[in-house]
Design a protein around this motif. Sequence first.
Motif, short mmCIF file in Angstrom:
data_model
loop_
_atom_site.label_atom_id
_atom_site.label_comp_id
_atom_site.label_asym_id
_atom_site.label_seq_id
_atom_site.Cartn_x
_atom_site.Cartn_y
_atom_site.Cartn_z
N VAL A 53 0.95 -1.33 -0.12
CA VAL A 53 0.17 -0.07 0.14
C VAL A 53 0.83 1.16 -0.07
O VAL A 53 0.63 2.12 -0.67
CB VAL A 53 -1.20 -0.10 1.00
N ARG A 54 2.04 1.12 0.78
CA ARG A 54 2.98 2.50 0.63
C ARG A 54 3.48 2.69 -0.49
O ARG A 54 3.53 3.67 -0.97
CB ARG A 54 3.77 2.05 1.86
N ILE A 55 4.01 1.49 -1.12
CA ILE A 55 4.34 1.75 -2.59
C ILE A 55 3.50 2.06 -3.37
O ILE A 55 3.72 3.08 -4.28
CB ILE A 55 5.17 0.51 -2.91
N THR A 56 2.32 1.86 -3.18
CA THR A 56 1.17 2.22 -4.10
C THR A 56 1.13 3.66 -4.19
O THR A 56 0.87 4.47 -5.05
CB THR A 56 -0.12 1.53 -4.03
N GLY A 57 0.91 4.06 -2.89
CA GLY A 57 0.79 5.65 -2.75
C GLY A 57 1.75 6.40 -3.14
O GLY A 57 1.60 7.65 -3.85
N HIS A 58 3.12 6.04 -3.19
CA HIS A 58 4.11 6.41 -3.73
C HIS A 58 4.30 6.94 -5.19
O HIS A 58 4.67 7.63 -5.75
CB HIS A 58 5.62 5.85 -3.24
N ILE A 59 4.04 5.86 -5.81
CA ILE A 59 3.74 5.67 -7.27
C ILE A 59 2.69 6.36 -7.75
O ILE A 59 2.70 7.31 -8.83
CB ILE A 59 3.47 4.23 -7.98
N LEU A 60 1.43 6.50 -6.95
CA LEU A 60 0.41 7.04 -7.57
C LEU A 60 0.63 8.59 -7.62
O LEU A 60 0.26 9.56 -8.18
CB LEU A 60 -0.98 7.05 -6.89
N GLN A 61 1.18 9.16 -6.30
CA GLN A 61 1.72 10.42 -6.11
C GLN A 61 2.48 11.05 -7.20
O GLN A 61 2.37 12.25 -7.61
CB GLN A 61 2.19 10.76 -4.66
N ARG A 62 3.23 10.37 -7.81
CA ARG A 62 4.26 10.55 -9.01
C ARG A 62 3.48 10.45 -10.47
O ARG A 62 3.94 11.14 -11.40
CB ARG A 62 5.30 9.72 -8.86
N TYR A 63 2.55 9.66 -10.54
CA TYR A 63 2.19 9.17 -11.69
C TYR A 63 1.04 9.23 -12.28
O TYR A 63 0.21 9.14 -13.28
CB TYR A 63 2.60 7.76 -12.25
N LEU A 64 -0.17 9.45 -10.99
CA LEU A 64 -1.47 9.76 -11.06
C LEU A 64 -1.92 10.66 -12.09
O LEU A 64 -1.51 11.86 -12.16
CB LEU A 64 -1.89 9.86 -9.88
N ARG A 65 -2.71 10.32 -13.12
CA ARG A 65 -3.80 11.13 -14.14
C ARG A 65 -4.89 10.24 -14.22
O ARG A 65 -4.87 8.93 -14.37
CB ARG A 65 -2.86 11.78 -15.34
N THR A 66 -5.81 11.00 -14.47
CA THR A 66 -7.21 10.26 -14.84
C THR A 66 -7.55 10.22 -16.31
O THR A 66 -6.96 11.21 -17.03
CB THR A 66 -8.33 10.69 -14.22
N PRO A 67 -8.26 9.42 -16.90
CA PRO A 67 -8.88 8.27 -16.24
C PRO A 67 -7.73 7.26 -16.11
O PRO A 67 -6.74 7.05 -16.59
CB PRO A 67 -9.80 7.65 -17.13
N LEU A 68 -7.90 6.54 -14.83
CA LEU A 68 -6.79 5.52 -14.45
C LEU A 68 -7.37 4.25 -14.39
O LEU A 68 -8.36 3.80 -13.93
CB LEU A 68 -6.18 5.92 -12.93
N PHE A 69 -6.47 3.17 -14.95
CA PHE A 69 -6.63 1.79 -14.41
C PHE A 69 -5.18 1.26 -13.83
O PHE A 69 -4.47 1.09 -14.10
CB PHE A 69 -6.82 0.89 -15.96
N LEU A 70 -5.97 0.84 -12.57
CA LEU A 70 -4.89 0.36 -11.47
C LEU A 70 -5.09 -1.12 -11.12
O LEU A 70 -6.15 -1.36 -10.81
CB LEU A 70 -4.97 1.36 -10.16
N TRP A 71 -3.95 -1.73 -11.23
CA TRP A 71 -4.24 -3.32 -10.68
C TRP A 71 -3.17 -3.33 -9.54
O TRP A 71 -1.97 -3.22 -9.70
CB TRP A 71 -3.98 -4.13 -11.76
N VAL A 72 -3.73 -3.92 -8.11
CA VAL A 72 -2.91 -4.08 -7.23
C VAL A 72 -2.95 -5.77 -6.91
O VAL A 72 -4.26 -6.16 -6.60
CB VAL A 72 -3.01 -3.34 -6.30
N HIS A 73 -2.14 -6.31 -6.73
CA HIS A 73 -2.27 -7.75 -6.36
C HIS A 73 -1.44 -7.99 -4.97
O HIS A 73 -0.40 -7.61 -4.63
CB HIS A 73 -1.52 -8.77 -7.13
N ILE A 74 -2.45 -8.50 -4.10
CA ILE A 74 -1.83 -8.72 -2.61
C ILE A 74 -1.69 -10.24 -2.56
O ILE A 74 -2.46 -11.33 -2.50
CB ILE A 74 -3.06 -8.26 -1.58
N MET A 75 -0.49 -10.60 -1.84
CA MET A 75 -0.16 -11.92 -1.54
C MET A 75 -0.13 -12.35 -0.14
O MET A 75 0.20 -13.67 -0.02
CB MET A 75 1.39 -12.12 -2.17
#
Length: 482
Positions: free
Chosen positions: A202-224
Amino acid sequence: MRRMAMTRMPNIVLVTIDTLRYDEVNKMHFLRKIASKGMFFENHYANGPATPFSFPSIHTSLPPLWRTKPDKYNGVAIWKRRTLAEVLKRFGYRTIALVDNPYVSSYYGYSKGFDLFIDLQEYWERIEKKRIWVRSLTGMKQGFNLLRVPERVIKWLMYHKALSAKNIDLASLLIAFIDILQYKILSINLERMPAVRGEDSVRITGHILQRYLRTPLFLWVHIMDLHDNGFGSYAPPLNRLSTLRELYMLTRILRKVELRTKREDLLDNEILTLLKELRVLALKYVDLVLAKLFALLEKLISTLGDTILIITSDHGEGFLEHGELNHGYALYNELLKVPLILYGAYPDDLGEITSKLSSHMDFGKMVFKVLGKNEQKLWEYLNIPSLTANFYSRRAGVFAECWWERKISYAYITKRAKTIVTFYGNNVYTELYDIVKDPNEKVNIVDSNPDLLKEHLKILRKHILLEGHIALAKRLHDYLKD
C-alpha cells in the motif's frame, strides 16, 4: 469512492487477493462492509485453481489455456493475446500495475498495455534495501543465510521421511528459537514467502500514484498475504505481539504446522484446526491492508473523478475437503468459487447480473458495461474470433481448467451441476455433481445421470477444440463414442 452517476470514463481499480475463498469474506469486517454497500456476486468462479490458470482469463477474457500449454515452470504466457490493459490504454487510460507473483510477471506477458508495470519485490529491494530474498523463475529462493541451514537440513530429512512426528515437533522448537533470534536480534523478517508485506505494498502504491497519477486510471494491485495458507505473511501479526513469550509461542505453532503440512502422513485434526486458526489471523491482516488501500484511494482518486473498485481473488484454497491442502491441482469449489465485489461508480443496470453465473472470463464484459460500450466491441478490440466469442457468450455455464504435467482437467459448471473430465496418462476420468443438493461435491452421480454427463462433455469437447488442443478433443470424442 461513493456511489454516483458517471459523467465521464471512471477510474477502474482492480484489487486481486491471492487464495481468498468465497466463504472467507464473512471473516473480514472491512471487506464485508464494502460488499454490503456495493455489489457482491453470488456465483462467481475462477477459470482455474491456481494463479497461472486464472489471471489469463481476467486480462484477456479468454480461457487460460487458449492456444497454449504451461511451460516447464507451470506458467502460462499471454504474449500472443491482446489484454484489457491494452484496450483501456487505447481509450486514453493511464495504466499502472503493482504485482508480486512470478506467474503474473512481465516474463509471462502481463506487462502488456501497462504504462507502468512494477514488480513489488524488485521495487522493495531496490528502494528500501530491507529484503534478503532473491527471485528465480525456477522457484522462490532465499539469499544465503547461515541461520537457515538447520531448517534446510530438517526439511531435507523430512522429504526423505527420516523424521518421526515427535522429532518433527522437536525440530519445530529449534527453528522457532532461530526465528526469534533472527527477528529480535538481527531484525530479519520472519516471512516464509518472498512476498512484499501488504502494508508495504500500500505504501509503495501511494508513492507511485503521487508521482504518476492522472485520470482516467486503470490500476491493478495484487495482494499476496494469504498465499500458502498464510505462511507468507504471519510476520505482520507477529510484529504486533507485545512480549517475547507471545512471539515465541506463535512462532512455535507456525513452525509445527508448517513442518507437518509438508508431510500428509503427519496431518491430524489438531494441525488442521491450528492451520485454520492461523488462516484467520492472515485474513484479519489482509482486511487491514484493504482498509488502508481504500483510504489511500479515497484520498488520491475520489477528488479526480468517478471510480469503480473491483475486488476479487485469483482462486481459493483447499483445507483437505478433497484431500488437497493448498491449491493448484483440482477443480472443486473450494478452489474455484471466489468473491467478486464491485463498489463505487458502477451503472445501476449492472446489479441485474449479481445472481447469474459469472467467471473471470466475464471481467472484460463487466468493464465494458461500466464504460457504456457493447460486448461486441470487446471481442473486436481483444481480437477474439466471432465464432469463439459467440460460443462463450451463449453458454449457460462457465469453464475451468488446469494442466499439471500428465494430469489435465476441465470443468463445466452450471447453476445446478458440475462436470469434471480428467485426462491422466492414457485414461479419462469423469465426475458429475449436483451442486445444489451436494454443494461440497462429495457424491459423484455419473452413473445415474448419463444424459446430463454426455451433454456437458460435448460442450467441453467444443471448448477444448476452440482452445486448439485437438488431440485432447479427439480423446474426449472417442470417450463419448464408447
